[in-house]
Structures are given as structure tokens and as C-alpha cells.
Design a protein around this motif. Structure first.
Motif: not given
Lengths: 233, 269, 126
Positions: A169, A172, A214, A194-195, C42, C45-50, C52-53, A197, C37-38, A177-178
Motif C-alpha cells: 500500500k 502504491v 495485461e 495486480a500491481f 489504493v 489494490g491495483v497499480n495506478p497505471n492500470t 489510468s488506462r 505493469d 487515480v491514486r 508510477v506515472e
């Protein structure tokens, strides 16, 4: 911040005669979370140390941000070791002030806001903190650095499930990450599934698959865990 | 930036420093109390004190670097976004400060011990010797800056050698340390040889600071018998030149930057 | 972390379905701001990029609009939402009929079964 980039070309690393990495080539470009996945002893740590400029390749080229890596690449790279790497005689407060002075890219405000959220006692000596809190604090330092590349070696290993969730957490929430390229290694894929890319599967010092997470799920119609089982078999 | 690193090195080495001061204090007390018994142990302990100071930087820098690796803080230390010379100079400066404190303490202790020795001998010494005994303290005080200079020079050389040996052991594995020791000895040998080339001697012998002959004169004036004893040994009387000190420092600085370069470009975790 | 994903399918698609559900139910009202997004990353429970997509895909389909520097908002165009709802319903019903056909039910039987089910559920509610 410039677009992060990691570039490896025919990289081999040997300890004495024993090869730890064999002929690895890949290019990671752009921000995001990259997972180096593989069993213990597959060469994950060696790979990450090479990227962080803390080891030299026996042959081949490692470049980060278009420059061959060395210890001096640390101005672009924050490295999180899997070892207990903090100075045990410092307190969290001293640690943060130390980093603020030493690293121009270090955000003290970000560090203290994370510390507050974690409810860490800033005046306690690091040697008196629990293992989980030392791991958290180590992460706070890495995440407070505004550098293009974050390298994290097994940030979850050896910790309780609750602490692991907490640490994920924290990553994240606070890794940018952007803008930043975060590359982390783990042998517990399910937790980070899930984290990610992007994934890099390692086996016996070789990189056997490198692909967008993905895309892999779409193509194979299966989870990364299943893919890992398949490719590492 | 540098001060934070310096502070960190102080914090890290404080315990070692305290232990060494405690040991030295014990040694001084021992010498002070037991010198009248004239046991050889007093002499041995004094010698140990001198050697400790010559090896002070060597021991402390090696200890600091070894600890950095043994406790895995090297993972963090090597990743500090700071040039190698800054990292290493902070370590060197912290150890050097402690060395200066320690050696100042040693000089004060030696002075006190010498005063007591003089008081002791004055009562019992033979007639002809009172002269030489009475001049011991002033002579000691006059010569001590030069002793200090020599010890500091030796300590610095050994300190730089310690850093080289350790960093080289992280460049070449395994047995890099062994290669580094051989290289150090070899370099020292060559350096001594170069220093004694007449041309180099001529280049470095400028601005004499200490004239050996003046010291000798002074001793003879206080103790006329000395001239006869020393007769025929003129060769050992030398001068100390500012040029020599400058050359010495230049070589040390060169070695230091070479080590910093090795740390930045070649050393591995 | 609030949402469980089926790791066998792309996460951004699942996240999109989850958000479409919220929009169609008007848990997220027309014109309402989506979580950042962030925040959402949180929360689920995924990546922020996901995330965003997901937002980008939804924007491409005009379901959401992103305003520079302000965030991402549900479209205010109600017809778009209605169409979305219709399309999802259409897809799901299509899948459902296909599945029923596969187990040998004819269309009239499906309708009959549906009516029975609806009636019994209505009774339960009352």
C-alpha cells in the motif's frame, strides 16, 4: 524528470567462474511498475544490483538514463536493499535529516508525511524498531527520493502478511508510477499480481520472458501466477 | 552535505574512539605509576602507545569500512548520490579529528610523565647528568611539533593505505586485499626511491622549517659531552623542508583521489 | 483493499466493468468527479497505471471526460449513459440467451423461466 530508461545488452555476470547471469538483453522504457519474477537463486538480486550500478557486468552493457551505470548512477537511482541497510545508531528523525542533506532529490516533507501515516516514533533509535518498522522506514527513504528509477530488491520478503500488505500500500500510494520506473523483485507473484505493469521472468540466470502484464493476461487468458508456473517449469 | 556525512561518521565511530581513549588512559596511568620500578613493561607500553597512534587511522578507517559492509549499510552508503571523494573524505576527516584529539592527549600525558621522571632522576642522578636531565622537558616541548608532524605523516599514509586495501578488495575478488597490500608496499618502495633521487631532492628541498644542525647545537650547548658521542655521525642530521611536506601531501592527495575514483567506478557491493 | 479481481483477465477491463456498474446505477452521478487515480488504485489494490488506462479507455468511449488539472468526471450527457446501460444489458442478455441455448432451452422456455423467477423474487421481496 526525464523519461526513465533501463537498457541491458548481452549482460553476463560471473562470480569467479560461476555465472550468475547469462546474456541478458532488454530495454525498459517509460514509467510504471516492473516485476522481476523468479525463484530464489534465479539471479534477481544480481540483476537489480547491476541495474543500480552496484555491480559491474563481466561482459555486456548496462545503461540507465542513457549512461553506463556505476555507483554514481545513484543520482538517478534509489536502491532498496533486501538487507537491513539502515544505520542502526540513527533515529528516524536523524535518518531523514541526513538524507535531506545528502540527496538533493530527497523530499523531507514526503518522508515525514509517510512517517506520520505509519505512526512511527521518530525519536527512537533504528536498532530498537521492530523488523517491520525498519522495513517500512527503509522504504520511506527510497520513496522520498524524486529520481527516475526506483530499484527494490525483495521489498516483501521475510515480513508478516499484514506488514507485506501495508508495504504494498505504501508503495502504491507513494511511488510516482506515472513518472518513475519502479523495478522490484519478488518470488511471491500472487501478492503483487495486480500491481505490475510489466513482468520479467528469470530462471537460472536467464531472462525467459519479458512482457506487459495485461497483454500476457489477454493473450494467455490466465493469471501471472499461472504463466509463471508455465514458463518456469 | 559533507557535514552530515562527517557527523554520521562521528556517531558511528564514537564507541571505538571512547574505547581507544579509555585504553590509552589506562596506559598513561600505568606508565606514570610504574615508571620508578623501571620494568621493561613500561617501555613496552610506551612503545605500544606510539604505535597505536601511527596505526590509528589505519585501524579506525579499516574498522569503519569493514563495519559498513558487515552490517549491510554499504547497500545504502554506496547508493548515496554523492561523489566518492566526499564519502571517503568524511570518513577520513572524522578519524583524523579523533587522531588529533588522541595525540594531543598523548602529548599532555607524555609531558606530565616526563616531568615526573625528571623529578625522580634529579634526586638520584650522578653529578654530570643533572644538566641533561634538566633540559629534557624544554627539549621535549621544542621537538614535539616535529614528532607530531612525523607521526601524522605516517598515520596519514597508513590511513590512505587502509582505504586503498579495503576498496581494492571490493574491486578485485577474491584476494584483492592481498594484491592491494603488495601494491602498497611496492608503491612505497618506489616512492622512497624517487624521493631520494638527487634531482627530486633538489626540487623538494625548499623553505627549511627545522634545521637538524640547530637542534644538535642546542643539545651540545646543554651537554657538551654529546659532541664526542655523536662524532662521526653527521649523516643522520637532516633538515625538514616545507617542500618535502608539500610533496608528501600532494602524493597522499593523489592516492586519495585514485581511491575515490576506484570507489565510484570500479568497486562492487 | 475493496475489490477482488479475476487474475485471468486483464485488470483494466474488470475495473472498467466495475466503474460502468457504478455509473449505470448512478452511484456515480452524471457530472460527478471520479476518485483520483491514486485513490482508486489504493482502494481497489491495483497499480495506478492500470487505473489510468481504465480512465483513458472510458474517456475514449466518451463515458467520462477528463478536465485538465481537475480530474476525471462522469459525462453529463445522460443519453450516453443510457446507451451504455443499454449496450451492457444487450451484451449480457445476448450471452445469457446463448448460454441457455447451449443447455438446450428454447427461447419460449427461457422467457417462461424468466417470468417465473421474476415472480418468485417479487414475492420474496414482499
Amino acid at each position: 524528470m526525464n523519461e526513465p530508461e533501463i537498457y541491458l545488452k548481452n549482460v553476463t555476470k560471473k562470480y569467479l567462474r560461476q555465472p550468475a547471469l547469462e546474456n541478458i538483453s532488454f530495454q525498459l522504457k517509460g514509467s510504471g511498475v516492473y516485476g522481476v519474477l523468479g525463484e530464489n537463486g534465479s539471479g534477481k538480486t544480481t540483476l537489480l544490483k547491476l541495474i543500480a550500478g552496484l555491480l559491474r557486468p563481466s561482459s555486456g552493457t548496462v545503461k540507465v538514463m542513457h549512461r553506463p551505470v556505476s555507483r554514481l548512477s545513484s543520482k538517478d537511482i534509489a536502491y532498496l536493499s533486501d538487507a537491513d541497510s539502515l544505520y542502526s545508531f540513527q533515529s528516524a528523525q536523524q535518518l531523514i535529516h541526513f538524507w535531506e542533506k545528502v540527496a538533493p532529490d530527497f523530499s523531507k516533507d514526503k518522508a515525514f508525511s509517510m512517517i506520520r501515516e505509519l505512526n512511527l516514533d521518530v525519536n527512537m533509535k533504528i536498532k530498537n524498531l521492530s523488523k517491520g518498522n525498519r522495513a517500512r522506514l527503509k522504504l520511506v527513504i527510497a520513496l522520498s527520493r524524486q529520481v527516475p528509477v526506483l530499484v527494490m530488491d525483495e521489498p516483501l520478503s521475510g515480513l508478516d502478511p499484514l506488514v507485506r500488505e501495508d508495504i504494498l500500500k505504501l508503495i502504491v500510494m507513494n511511488a510516482d508510477v506515472e513518472q518513475q520506473l519502479l523495478i522490484l523483485s519478488t518470488h511471491e507473484v500472487s501478492e503483487v499480481e495486480a500491481f505490475l505493469d510489466h513482468v520479467i521472468f528469470m530462471k537460472d540466470g536467464k531472462c525467459i520472458l519479458e512482457e506487459n502484464a495485461e497483454v500476457l493476461r489477454e493473450q494467455k487468458g490466465q493469471s501471472l501466477v499461472a504463466t509463471m508456473r508455465e514458463v518456469l517449469a | 552535505m559533507w557535514w552530515s556525512l562527517y557527523k554520521k561518521e562521528w556517531q558511528e565511530s564514537l564507541f571505538r574512539f571512547a574505547v581507544s581513549l579509555a585504553l590509552l588512559t589506562a596506559a598513561y596511568v600505568f606508565i606514570y605509576i610504574f615508571m620508578e620500578r623501571e620494568t621493561p613493561l613500561v617501555f613496552a607500553v610506551s612503545l605500544a602507545v606510539v604505535f597505536l597512534h601511527i596505526f590509528y587511522l589505519f585501524i579506525m578507517l579499516l574498522a569503519s569500512l569493514i563495519k559498513e559492509w558487515k552490517e549491510n549499510t554499504s547497500h545504502l552508503w554506496m547508493n548515496l548520490p554523492v561523489k566518492g571523494y566526499v564519502l571517503l573524505s568524511a570518513k577520513l576527516a572524522a578519524a583524523f579529528t579523533q587522531f588529533l584529539i588522541s595525540i594531543s592527549y598523548a602529548i599532555v600525558a607524555a609531558d606530565l610523565i616526563l616531568q615526573r621522571a625528571v623529578r625522580m632522576f634529579e634526586d638520584s642522578a650522578a653529578e654530570g647528568l643533572t644538566g641533561i636531565i634538566s633540559m629534557l622537558v624544554p627539549l621535549f616541548r621544542e621537538l614535539i611539533p616535529w614528532v607530531l608532524l612525523a607521526v601524522t605523516n605516517g598515520a596519514l599514509q597508513l590511513g590512505i593505505a587502509a582505504m586503498f586495501i579495503f576498496i581494492f578488495s571490493k574491486v578485485v575478488r577474491p584476494f584483492g586485499w592481498l594484491a592491494a597490500i603488495v601494491l602498497t608496499v611496492l608503491t612505497n618502495y618506489i616512492y622512497t626511491w624517487i624521493k631520494n633521487i638527487p634531482l627530486i631532492e633538489r626540487i623538494t628541498e625548499w623553505t627549511p622549517l627545522l634545521k637538524g644542525e640547530e637542534i644538535q647545537e642546542k643539545i651540545y650547548s646543554l651537554y657538551p659531552g654529546g659532541a664526542e658521542i655523536m662524532d662521526g655521525s653527521e649523516g643522520i642530521v637532516t633538515n625538514v623542508y616545507l617542500g618535502q611536506i608539500a610533496a608528501e601531501l600532494l602524493v597522499l592527495a593523489g592516492a586519495f583521489f585514485l581511491i575515490s575514483w576506484l570507489l565510484d567506478r570500479k568497486a562492487e557491493l | 483493499m475493496g475489490l477482488t479481481f479475476d487474475n485471468n483477465r486483464p485488470i483494466y477491463l474488470q475495473l472498467m466493468e466495475y466503474l460502468y456498474g457504478q455509473i449505470c446505477r448512478t452511484d456515480l452521478k452524471p457530472g460527478e468527479k471520479l476518485p483520483s487515480v491514486r485513490e482508486l488504485a489504493v482502494k481497489v489494490g491495483v497499480n495506478p497505471n492500470t487505473v489510468s488506462r481504465t480512465y483513458m479507455e472510458m474517456e475514449r468511449k466518451d463515458i467520462v471526460v477528463s478536465k485538465r488539472g481537475q480530474g476525471t468526471f462522469v459525462t453529463e450527457d445522460i443519453t450516453v449513459i443510457q446507451e451504455l446501460r443499454k449496450k451492457i444489458a444487450d451484451d449480457k442478455i445476448g450471452d445469457f440467451i446463448l448460454m441457455m441455448n447451449q443447455i438446450g432451452l428454447k427461447n419460449e422456455e427461457i422467457l417462461q423461466l424468466m417470468e417465473q423467477k421474476m415472480a418468485s423474487r417479487k414475492e420474496e421481496e414482499e
